[in-house]
Design a protein around this motif. Sequence first.
Motif, PDB file in Angstrom:
ATOM      1  N   ASP A  30      31.740  19.417  38.045  1.00  0.00           N
ATOM      2  CA  ASP A  30      31.005  20.186  37.038  1.00  0.00           C
ATOM      3  C   ASP A  30      31.624  21.563  36.843  1.00  0.00           C
ATOM      4  OD1 ASP A  30      29.276  18.114  36.628  1.00  0.00           O
ATOM      5  OD2 ASP A  30      27.668  18.922  37.884  1.00  0.00           O
ATOM      6  N   ASP A 268      26.639  12.650  29.704  1.00  0.00           N
ATOM      7  CA  ASP A 268      27.537  12.863  30.831  1.00  0.00           C
ATOM      8  C   ASP A 268      28.829  13.502  30.326  1.00  0.00           C
ATOM      9  OD1 ASP A 268      29.219  10.766  29.804  1.00  0.00           O
ATOM     10  OD2 ASP A 268      27.893   9.313  30.746  1.00  0.00           O
ATOM     11  N   TRP A 269      29.762  13.728  31.262  1.00  0.00           N
ATOM     12  CA  TRP A 269      30.985  14.453  30.906  1.00  0.00           C
ATOM     13  C   TRP A 269      31.876  13.658  29.973  1.00  0.00           C
ATOM     14  CZ3 TRP A 269      31.592  19.321  30.872  1.00  0.00           C
ATOM     15  CH2 TRP A 269      30.957  20.131  31.827  1.00  0.00           C
TER      16      TRP A 269
END
Length: 306
Positions: A30, A268-269
């Motif tokens: 993150d 999400d990423w």
Amino acid sequence: MSSFFMTKYLQYGSALILGSLYLVFIPDDDITNIISLAAILFFGVPHGAIDHKIHLKFSKKSNVRKFILIYVSVGLAFLLWWLLMPLKALLFFIILSAYHFGQELIEDIAETPKNSILNLIWGFIILVSPIVLKFNELLPTLNFIGSQPILPIPKDLQIITVLAIHLVGYVYLVYLLFKGVIHKVAFVRLIVFSIYLLGSYLLLPFIVAFSLYFVLFHSINAMRHQFFWMKDRSIDYTFIIFLKDLSPFTLLTIVGLAGLIYYLNPDDWSVFFTYFFVFISLLTLPHAMLFDELYVSKDISHHVND
């Protein structure tokens, strides 16, 4: 020449320090993603935020409103392509970005006559070979973009492909060297850069290595090119004026992207990366078109490398 090497020492030194800090501390994903994307955003957007000012210098008849309308229209048309044919749009964006990156690199390092083949080959070394090398790492984002699952690439095929891309680049450099098109110093500079780039992607995650390249070697160089180009055409043009010129659209774009991401609320990423790079691509297409016109209009390398 001396200022060129001072600049490159600073760029390579900064990349080495920042890359080493990552390897020592290895922050969680993150933090890594947030820092990397923030760096790409806060350096990438400004290097295209003065395009309207550059356009005005091409002709006294230039119209800013018309330019902005065309700029936005090109971006929106590309967005439609993303929505209808995402994988084809992605392929086009990769090739476009590769050419753009290669063009800036050759303008900054090689001091050669304009050579589209050289631009594209070295753009592939800059962007395509790292994507191939880190393909399996990028699969979550690629699979989100495409409507059909994309299979991983075997490690052996990845290595062979990357080496083949680099070999083509080196062979073409040797050819230009013997033809007298490129100087020995530029030849060495490009080889050194490619070795650095390959090493960074071998040691670091894709997003970290890419952000180091994009910020330290592309965006800063491009802004330097823009500044000297504007300075050459404007009386008493200073760096402060340059910052003022790029500030309005930088702030507008960053706020716009922040609002869009907040509205879309990615899960999400991999989804976030998709939205982020699609947004950046909408700016890259018209920006790359203008930059090509800028580089063709005048050889600026003697300003940068004095």
